[in-house]
Design a protein around this motif. Structure first.
Motif, mmCIF file in Angstrom:
data_model
loop_
_atom_site.group_PDB
_atom_site.id
_atom_site.type_symbol
_atom_site.label_atom_id
_atom_site.label_comp_id
_atom_site.label_asym_id
_atom_site.label_seq_id
_atom_site.Cartn_x
_atom_site.Cartn_y
_atom_site.Cartn_z
ATOM 1 N N LEU A 1 37.654 8.449 20.004
ATOM 2 C CA LEU A 1 38.404 7.506 19.924
ATOM 3 C C LEU A 1 38.214 6.758 21.420
ATOM 4 O O LEU A 1 38.110 5.535 21.940
ATOM 5 C CB LEU A 1 39.778 7.611 19.693
ATOM 6 C CG LEU A 1 40.666 6.317 19.927
ATOM 7 C CD1 LEU A 1 40.189 5.080 19.138
ATOM 8 C CD2 LEU A 1 41.940 6.541 19.438
ATOM 9 N N LEU A 2 38.289 7.567 22.560
ATOM 10 C CA LEU A 2 38.125 7.090 23.875
ATOM 11 C C LEU A 2 36.976 6.360 24.271
ATOM 12 O O LEU A 2 36.669 5.027 24.926
ATOM 13 C CB LEU A 2 38.458 8.427 24.653
ATOM 14 C CG LEU A 2 38.091 8.012 26.446
ATOM 15 C CD1 LEU A 2 39.160 7.178 26.805
ATOM 16 C CD2 LEU A 2 38.071 9.190 27.049
ATOM 17 N N LEU A 3 35.592 7.059 23.780
ATOM 18 C CA LEU A 3 34.472 6.249 24.065
ATOM 19 C C LEU A 3 34.299 4.943 23.204
ATOM 20 O O LEU A 3 33.771 4.023 23.766
ATOM 21 C CB LEU A 3 33.311 7.392 23.594
ATOM 22 C CG LEU A 3 31.913 6.882 23.994
ATOM 23 C CD1 LEU A 3 31.977 6.809 25.663
ATOM 24 C CD2 LEU A 3 30.966 8.137 23.708
ATOM 25 N N ARG A 4 34.829 4.850 21.836
ATOM 26 C CA ARG A 4 34.655 3.830 21.256
ATOM 27 C C ARG A 4 35.715 2.746 21.836
ATOM 28 O O ARG A 4 35.135 1.613 21.757
ATOM 29 C CB ARG A 4 35.231 4.243 19.913
ATOM 30 C CG ARG A 4 34.146 5.010 18.967
ATOM 31 C CD ARG A 4 34.834 5.461 17.587
ATOM 32 N NE ARG A 4 33.786 5.969 16.751
ATOM 33 C CZ ARG A 4 34.159 6.119 15.352
ATOM 34 N NH1 ARG A 4 35.200 6.077 14.976
ATOM 35 N NH2 ARG A 4 33.005 6.752 14.730
ATOM 36 N N ALA A 5 36.807 3.113 22.383
ATOM 37 C CA ALA A 5 37.659 2.086 22.836
ATOM 38 C C ALA A 5 36.843 1.489 24.102
ATOM 39 O O ALA A 5 36.760 0.150 24.520
ATOM 40 C CB ALA A 5 38.932 2.495 23.179
ATOM 41 N N LEU A 6 36.270 2.258 24.974
ATOM 42 C CA LEU A 6 35.427 1.718 25.975
ATOM 43 C C LEU A 6 34.503 0.852 25.677
ATOM 44 O O LEU A 6 34.085 -0.195 26.361
ATOM 45 C CB LEU A 6 34.844 3.029 26.856
ATOM 46 C CG LEU A 6 33.951 2.793 28.104
ATOM 47 C CD1 LEU A 6 34.712 1.934 29.163
ATOM 48 C CD2 LEU A 6 33.146 3.935 28.409
ATOM 49 N N CYS A 7 33.406 1.241 24.604
ATOM 50 C CA CYS A 7 32.585 0.616 24.252
ATOM 51 C C CYS A 7 32.878 -0.990 23.536
ATOM 52 O O CYS A 7 31.984 -1.741 23.427
ATOM 53 C CB CYS A 7 31.693 1.116 23.368
ATOM 54 S SG CYS A 7 30.830 2.831 24.262
ATOM 55 N N CYS A 8 33.815 -0.926 23.054
ATOM 56 C CA CYS A 8 34.526 -2.134 22.453
ATOM 57 C C CYS A 8 35.518 -3.033 23.435
ATOM 58 O O CYS A 8 36.007 -3.974 23.097
ATOM 59 C CB CYS A 8 35.256 -1.748 21.213
ATOM 60 S SG CYS A 8 34.663 -1.010 20.046
#
Length: 393
Positions: free
Chosen positions: A257-264
């Motif tokens: 989720l952390l990586l997805r939040a960053l990429c979004c």
């Protein structure tokens, strides 16, 4: 008055005339000047009517006395023990019924009576809480529709807990502006899981608690991530803290989720997640993310538990963020988020960046979602412009 003659007449009169006469007698009690003796005679006649074999007689009494604060107590409670046709008008309107009386009526396990109580013009916090605790989903939906109901946070929490899986209640809760961010997250996850479950073939379905309990692998995690990102977009900083703690307690505070939040481009969520995972102040995390990367960033990511294979993707996303004029302290605008996802989708085609199949697939889907949202926002703005131009013409 001729009450004795009236009582004699009742014994042979047809149902219709008896029902009409009950309404007339109730109006006499409410509107006519009666001395003490006359009032006792009328009161006695009204009580006799409670035992009439025709339900329409009691219905007439209930409807006539419904909104009055002068209903004889014996008649009031006699009608509450009668058929729904007689009792429902009183449960909806009678000012003589206090919270205690209504809470007792809630326990009768009658959907119609519970809905009638939940539809009263005014509901105290205590009675609203009792409805949320005792009543069925139909009454709880009526409670949420009732502008005169005073609902405290604990009542909304109980409604979400009991009936989050019931769409009629859930959608009404989601429409409220005072729903906590954690309950909004939980209810949105339930909604999306139901939608996925509804697409399964009957052979794949296993009913449980109102929701298909067997779902394809990874659907629940994918849904949780998407909802967390959606909710985080509109959440205040304090709400984000509550959301992150809720995710942590439920095992959803993941590096994925952390990586997805960053990429979004959900940078407020990113910084607060890293702060929670590393026990570092948010300001310190923002400084590290806003730097040039290198050893400090790698140390931060290791402390947060981010896999080494994802470090390069993390760095690439931060570089793209800077190129777009973004900062770790604020979320990207819709257009910037689309540009960020497009940049990362293009860059992550290079297999040398590591095993990014999960994040790449998510980004492609998210990029489409963002493009759709951006297109809808553009069309809404265009329509408003046309309306404004037409109004000025």
């Amino acid at each position: 008055m001729l009450i004795p003659q009236y009582l004699t007449w009742l014994q042979t009169a047809e149902d219709g005339p008896r029902a009409d006469s009950a309404r007339v007698l109730a109006r006499v009690w409410l509107q006519s000047p009666l001395d003490a003796a006359q009032r006792e005679e009328v009161r006695a006649a009204l009580i006799v009517l409670l035992d009439d074999p025709c339900a329409a007689v009691r219905q007439g009494l209930g409807e006539t006395f419904a909104a009055s604060d002068r209903t004889p107590r014996a008649v009031l409670f006699g009608l509450l023990q009668a058929e729904d046709e007689a009792a429902l008008p009183l449960l909806r309107q009678s000012p003589l019924l206090g919270d205690g009386d209504l809470i007792v009526a809630l326990g009768e396990d009658s959907t119609e009576r519970q809905v009638a109580i939940a539809s009263r013009a005014e509901l105290s916090p205590a009675l609203s809480a009792a409805i949320a605790e005792i009543a069925g989903p139909e009454a709880c939906a009526a409670l949420l529709d009732n502008a005169g109901a005073r609902l405290v946070p604990g009542t909304l929490r109980r409604l979400a807990s009991r009936f989050g899986g019931v769409s009629s209640v859930r959608e009404r809760l989601l429409a409220r502006g005072d729903l906590t961010v954690t309950h909004r997250y939980d209810l949105l996850v339930l909604r999306l899981l139901e939608q996925v479950a509804g697409c399964l073939s009957p052979a794949d379905e296993t009913k449980g608690d109102g929701l298909v309990s067997r779902l394809p692998a990874g659907v629940e995690e994918e849904t949780s991530d998407r909802v967390a990102l959606q909710v985080a977009e509109a959440a205040s900083d304090s709400d984000l803290e509550s959301l992150i703690e809720h995710l942590r307690r439920n095992g959803r505070l993941t590096t994925r989720l952390l990586l997805r939040a960053l990429c979004c481009g959900r940078m407020r969520l990113v910084t607060r997640m890293l702060s929670r995972l590393t026990d570092l102040p948010v300001e310190r995390v923002e400084r590290v993310l806003g730097g040039e990367g290198g050893a400090q960033l790698r140390a931060l990511l290791r402390k947060a538990g981010v896999p080494v294979r994802a470090h390069q993707t993390f760095q690439l996303a931060l570089w793209a963020l800077k190129d777009l004029g973004g900062t770790p302290a604020s979320d990207l605008a819709l257009r910037q988020a689309r540009e960020l996802t497009e940049t990362l989708t293009s860059e992550l085609q290079d297999e040398a960046l590591g095993e990014n199949g999960d994040i790449l697939g998510f980004l492609r889907s998210f990029a489409l979602d963002v493009s759709r949202a951006e297109a809808r926002a553009y069309l809404r703005q265009a329509v408003r412009g046309q309306i404004a131009a037409a109004s000025a013409a």
